[in-house]
Design an enzyme around this catalytic site. Sequence first.
Site, short mmCIF file in Angstrom:
data_model
loop_
_atom_site.label_atom_id
_atom_site.label_comp_id
_atom_site.label_asym_id
_atom_site.label_seq_id
_atom_site.Cartn_x
_atom_site.Cartn_y
_atom_site.Cartn_z
N ARG A 180 -4.37 5.45 7.28
CA ARG A 180 -3.47 6.30 6.50
C ARG A 180 -4.06 7.68 6.27
O ARG A 180 -5.26 7.88 6.39
CB ARG A 180 -3.18 5.64 5.14
CG ARG A 180 -2.10 4.56 5.23
CD ARG A 180 -1.82 3.95 3.88
NE ARG A 180 -2.98 3.30 3.31
CZ ARG A 180 -3.74 3.80 2.35
NH1 ARG A 180 -3.43 4.96 1.81
NH2 ARG A 180 -4.78 3.13 1.90
N LYS A 325 3.12 1.24 3.22
CA LYS A 325 2.50 1.68 1.97
C LYS A 325 3.35 2.78 1.31
O LYS A 325 3.31 2.94 0.09
CB LYS A 325 1.06 2.11 2.21
CG LYS A 325 0.09 0.90 2.36
CD LYS A 325 -0.28 0.31 1.01
CE LYS A 325 -0.78 -1.12 0.97
NZ LYS A 325 -2.10 -1.44 1.42
N HIS A 344 -0.90 -3.99 -6.41
CA HIS A 344 -1.54 -3.97 -5.08
C HIS A 344 -2.45 -5.18 -5.01
O HIS A 344 -3.66 -5.10 -5.23
CB HIS A 344 -2.34 -2.67 -4.88
CG HIS A 344 -2.90 -2.53 -3.51
ND1 HIS A 344 -4.11 -1.94 -3.24
CD2 HIS A 344 -2.41 -2.92 -2.30
CE1 HIS A 344 -4.35 -1.97 -1.93
NE2 HIS A 344 -3.34 -2.56 -1.35
N SER A 362 -8.68 -1.56 0.08
CA SER A 362 -8.67 -1.93 1.49
C SER A 362 -10.00 -2.54 1.92
O SER A 362 -11.07 -2.01 1.62
CB SER A 362 -8.38 -0.68 2.31
OG SER A 362 -8.15 -1.04 3.64
N LYS A 366 -8.22 -9.13 0.08
CA LYS A 366 -6.91 -9.61 -0.40
C LYS A 366 -6.25 -10.52 0.63
O LYS A 366 -5.82 -11.63 0.32
CB LYS A 366 -5.95 -8.42 -0.69
CG LYS A 366 -6.39 -7.52 -1.81
CD LYS A 366 -5.37 -6.41 -2.08
CE LYS A 366 -5.14 -5.47 -0.90
NZ LYS A 366 -6.32 -4.72 -0.47
N THR A 367 -6.16 -10.02 1.87
CA THR A 367 -5.48 -10.79 2.91
C THR A 367 -6.26 -12.04 3.27
O THR A 367 -5.72 -13.15 3.34
CB THR A 367 -5.26 -9.90 4.16
OG1 THR A 367 -4.50 -8.75 3.77
CG2 THR A 367 -4.52 -10.64 5.26
N ASP A 381 -0.42 -8.61 0.02
CA ASP A 381 -0.72 -7.21 -0.31
C ASP A 381 0.09 -6.55 -1.44
O ASP A 381 -0.45 -5.73 -2.15
CB ASP A 381 -0.56 -6.38 0.97
CG ASP A 381 -1.23 -5.03 0.90
OD1 ASP A 381 -2.40 -4.97 0.51
OD2 ASP A 381 -0.57 -4.03 1.22
N ARG A 446 -5.69 -3.96 13.47
CA ARG A 446 -4.79 -4.68 12.55
C ARG A 446 -3.81 -5.58 13.29
O ARG A 446 -3.41 -5.29 14.42
CB ARG A 446 -3.95 -3.67 11.76
CG ARG A 446 -4.72 -2.80 10.81
CD ARG A 446 -4.81 -3.46 9.47
NE ARG A 446 -5.49 -2.60 8.51
CZ ARG A 446 -5.45 -2.80 7.20
NH1 ARG A 446 -4.74 -3.78 6.70
NH2 ARG A 446 -6.11 -2.01 6.40
#
Length: 662
Positions: A180, A325, A344, A362, A366-367, A381, A446
């Site tokens: 990003r 996002k 988030h 990031s 989390k994932t 997410d 990704r």
Amino acid sequence: MAWNGVGNGEFSFDNKRRTGLPKIQTQKTEDENVVCHDDSATPVKAQTLDELHSLQKKKSAPTTPIKSPHVFGVAVSEEERQKQQLQSISASLASLTRETGPKVVKGDPARQAETPKVQQPLHHHHTPALNISDSGLKFTHILYNLSPAELYEQAIKYEKGSFITSSGALATLSGAKTGRSPRDKRVVRDETTEDDLWWGKGSPNIEMDEQTFLINRERAVDYLCSLEKVFVNDQFLNWDPNNRIKVRIVSARAYHSLFMHNMCIRPTPEELEDFGTPDFTIYNAGQFPCNRYTHYMTSSTSIDINLARREMVILGTQYAGEMKKGLFGVMHYLMPKRQILSLHSGCNMGKEGDVALFFGLSGTGKTTLSTDHNRYLIGDDEHCWSDHGVSNIEGGCYAKCIDLAREKEPDIWNAIKFGTVLENVVFEDHTREVDYTDKSVTENTRAAYPIEYIPNAKIPCVGPHPKNVILLACDAFGVLPPVSKLNLAQTMYHFISGYTALVAGTEDGIKEPTATFSACFGAAFIMLHPTKYAAMLAEKMQKHGATGWLVNTGWSGGSYGSGSRIKLAYTRKIIDAIHSGALLKAEYKKTEVFGLEIPTALEGVPSEILDPVNTWPDKKAHKDTLLKLGGLFRKNFEVFTNYKIGSDGNLTEEILAAGPNF
Ligand SMILES: Nc1ncnc2c1ncn2[C@@H]1O[C@H](COP(=O)(O)OP(=O)(O)O)[C@@H](O)[C@H]1O
Ligand SMILES: C=C(OP(=O)(O)O)C(=O)O
Ligand SMILES: [Ca+2]
Ligand SMILES: [Mn+2]
């Protein structure tokens, strides 16, 4: 070379050198007058090749009979419905100066035979012939909500860098940008947003004015309309049916369309019929740059959000994460307006219905940690927490895949199959086998897949109120304990701080970890002041009796360079003990400086690693690093000391006192 053909159909290059090889028989019969028929198959029901090809595809029937939608009591024919849909798309793509939409037609321009004949060009305003420019004369083909298979074909045929990997995923390149671009995000500052949004120092909302937004919007729309074809996705966000948002994504690449197909909630054919006007539209013209002479532009990349118009424009970046996002930011504005907290975080649920949230920046896990074979995955997410419980905003997951290993993360590994978008990975040229360790294109490789690719996904992706709120930090300094139990004030302190420290990259010479503080573990996406979200979280945690935890998924035994990353297997044991409730009952002691409550023992994890000081060979270095990090926390929190959090004055005091003490 001589033809040594003989009457019986034998065939060889050289009779004389014919040695051990058997003769190749091309005719089975000795009778030359008998016509050889192709065994038992019945002949095709086609007279020409075109006819044969037309048999190959059939129009799929809707899953339920099409009800005749009534508009003001009048039944609408299928033809009329299609026309309305195209009109809506043309309106989305309308230039605001010409006030006319482009002529749109459904279908792939390369397959003219499949493209329905256009009787009447779709204009929603009549344009005098004098005003027509060349762009007004052409048609833009709309590839509307294509299926993954159709998008694969489009990508492979027309987009350089698209390949099918050995597991069936679609490998693609996101171009020059592989992550990003938060510095290029702009939000329109107008009457709507002036008072509501967080502006100024520390805010992710870099302002732009309405006029500049319109210039960029026009640039994106003109670019998209200049193309022969554009992709349109009409989808939903938020699994909470009462707070569902309809989104339209207009893009130039099959990659982007498939990415959003996977990441947003996919409508059923019936839901699509009643879709109507979208609540929010993305114009993704990422292959085309913004004009740097335009006011407020500081690079060729611009991601612009206009909340009043409910539109987002993307110029100069093809990184697909920007869309997901970007929409998340929109939800961070729309949901709190409805007293719903946007988060988030990842989210999963145990067999007993116990829900856990996983906050973190990031790369903190989390994932990885919400994808747990023993629990139901609600989402990886983006979530909402309303009075009814939690709901996922998305319909898919976006996993980091650097160093992905089948043994360590089998569910994510197995989700990388047909339909999954694999960004920026490197694969073996011939076998198309992906090398997940290869960082040649980027470290931020990704995979984007629909959530149902995870076997124990909870569909619909909603759950009851959370029992545990887990704050993840990847502490590359190696001084935060692997797990700490937090009281409410500490949870709020760490939530507002939003700390992580990743290693800066893989470039030579970078030995020092850099601390990142990102309010609410997602400052790049929040729209309101962080204390607004914090107050809502505190209220909800209090009301529903949720416990806060701080989990360090980063370094142990020293900082980056001397220590090493905590084994994923240990982190999973820690998370298991949080879920089961076992950790709540453990014996605790308090750490110095951060004042964190840490367990003295935990099943499956060596006790000595639970207190970081034990793992550092150099105790002085440990103390210095601990104080250094404490100082960074303190400095970061200075900007928040003048804010009240919620209506409870005491909580504000307690939060301020919950930081490091030295
Ligand atoms: N102890 C650990 N806990 C969590 N993740 C770990 C750990 N050690 C290594 N990892 C790796 O770190 C990365 C975490 O990324 P991910 O889960 O995608 O983060 P996020 O979803 O928060 O951006 C994964 O590649 C995972 O394999
Ligand atoms: C897609 C992103 O999310 P995360 O790294 O949190 O998974 C991102 O930050 O670009
Ligand atoms: Ca579809
Ligand atoms: Mn993630």
